[in-house]
Scaffold this motif. Structure first.
Motif, PDB file in Angstrom:
ATOM      1  N   GLN A 231       0.825  -1.211   0.000  1.00 27.82           N
ATOM      2  CA  GLN A 231       0.000   0.000   0.000  1.00 27.82           C
ATOM      3  C   GLN A 231       0.859   1.261   0.000  1.00 27.82           C
ATOM      4  O   GLN A 231       0.528   2.239  -0.664  1.00 27.82           O
ATOM      5  CB  GLN A 231      -0.916   0.001   1.233  1.00 27.82           C
ATOM      6  N   ASP A 232       1.945   1.228   0.740  1.00 24.43           N
ATOM      7  CA  ASP A 232       2.811   2.403   0.859  1.00 24.43           C
ATOM      8  C   ASP A 232       4.270   1.987   0.722  1.00 24.43           C
ATOM      9  O   ASP A 232       4.653   0.873   1.087  1.00 24.43           O
ATOM     10  CB  ASP A 232       2.615   3.084   2.217  1.00 24.43           C
ATOM     11  N   TYR A 234       8.401   3.760   1.217  1.00 26.56           N
ATOM     12  CA  TYR A 234       9.134   4.841   1.859  1.00 26.56           C
ATOM     13  C   TYR A 234      10.517   4.964   1.232  1.00 26.56           C
ATOM     14  O   TYR A 234      11.090   3.984   0.738  1.00 26.56           O
ATOM     15  CB  TYR A 234       9.271   4.576   3.359  1.00 26.56           C
ATOM     16  N   LYS A 243       7.629   9.137   3.384  1.00 26.08           N
ATOM     17  CA  LYS A 243       6.628   8.369   2.653  1.00 26.08           C
ATOM     18  C   LYS A 243       6.436   8.964   1.266  1.00 26.08           C
ATOM     19  O   LYS A 243       6.338  10.186   1.101  1.00 26.08           O
ATOM     20  CB  LYS A 243       5.301   8.389   3.417  1.00 26.08           C
ATOM     21  N   LYS A 246       1.445   8.643  -3.453  1.00 26.73           N
ATOM     22  CA  LYS A 246       0.878   7.564  -4.253  1.00 26.73           C
ATOM     23  C   LYS A 246       0.067   8.139  -5.410  1.00 26.73           C
ATOM     24  O   LYS A 246      -0.965   8.785  -5.215  1.00 26.73           O
ATOM     25  CB  LYS A 246       0.003   6.679  -3.371  1.00 26.73           C
TER      26      LYS A 246
END
Length: 296
Positions: A231-232, A234, A243, A246
């Motif tokens: 999902q994420d 870094y 971060k 997106k």
């Protein structure tokens, strides 16, 4: 035959026993060394495969293994090999006689007494004839006995199981899951090289060049691919962790602000890390002087 000749034959038989004694130690030590090194290698390879150590840890483990292997080979192989060729420390004839006596109990005292009588004859030449007769008598009793029979090299076969066990494990791993040994061995040998931990996804930098102008911003774009997309993600620099923005499911971006110097970074997501990258910062072009020639 003269006493000196008989005694020389006795000493030769003792020397033969001593050589076989160290040959036996060498064979057994070789088996133990092979077993220990194979077991250590398997343990190290499996740990590295599942733990994916960093370069510092791998370097420590690599040189520790080399040091331990050297110590094992030196103590279990090199020392008895040198002693076999009568180099370095070797057991005395008296010690050899004691070992032989433990196997042939009927000759234990006679063999030691023969050696002691020979030493006595050198100290008391006035009693040489009497001592010589005693030596001859004992040598005659000892001559039919093969001292080397006190050592059975075939008994070392029972120790082969200690080396066969780790060797069997290596063969099974090479047949069933060769990557456990091949990949981990590659990383351990190249211990000072960074290896990106295999993840169910891959980081791909879209920018054609990682180069920016000094005092300006730089927009870094990253694309993810693979079976499982996090999902994420870094970005990790020497100073901080940030971060990424997106854009959609697979595209991310991050903007470096007011760059002043070269910056090293890597990506991190769901416990996985990418290899290290470097963003080069070059001085911004500036016009220092210029001139114009006019042709009317």
């Amino acid at each position: 035959m003269s006493v000196s000749g008989d005694y020389s034959l006795l000493i030769n038989k003792l020397d033969e026993f001593i050589r076989k004694y160290y040959k036996n130690i060498l064979i057994r030590g070789g088996i133990y060394a092979l077993a220990a090194l194979l077991a250590a290698y398997i343990s190290l390879a499996v740990l590295e495969y599942y733990s994916y150590f960093d370069t510092l840890t791998r370097t420590i483990l690599f040189y520790t293994f080399i040091a331990v292997a050297f110590a094992i080979c030196y103590s279990l192989i090199a020392i008895p090999a040198l002693a076999y060729y009568r180099l370095g420390s070797v057991i005395s004839h008296e010690k050899a006689a004691q070992i032989i006596g433990e196997h042939f109990t009927e000759v234990k005292d006679r063999l030691l007494n023969t050696l002691e009588l020979h030493q006595l004859s050198n100290k008391h030449p006035e009693n040489e004839a009497l001592i010589t007769a005693g030596i001859n008598q004992k040598i005659a009793q000892l001559s039919p006995i093969s001292f080397t029979a006190a050592i059975n090299l075939a008994e070392n076969r029972k120790y082969i199981k200690y080396a066969a066990a780790p060797l069997s494990i290596i063969i099974i791993l090479l047949l069933a899951a060769p990557s456990i040994l091949t990949e981990s061995t590659q990383r351990l040998v190249a211990h000072d090289t960074f290896f990106e931990k295999k993840a169910p996804f891959q980081f791909t930098i879209i920018n054609k060049e990682l180069e920016a102008l000094q005092n300006e911003d730089f927009n870094l774009t990253v694309k993810l691919s693979g079976a499982e997309i996090p999902q994420d993600i870094y970005i990790v620099t020497d100073e901080n962790t940030y971060k990424l923005s997106k854009e959609n499911i697979i595209n991310f971006s991050y903007e470096f602000k007011n760059l002043q110097k070269d910056t090293k970074f890597h990506f991190a997501a769901d416990g996985f890390s990418s290899k290290e990258y470097e963003l080069k910062v070059v001085p911004k072009p500036a016009i220092l002087t210029f001139s114009i020639d006019l042709d009317y």
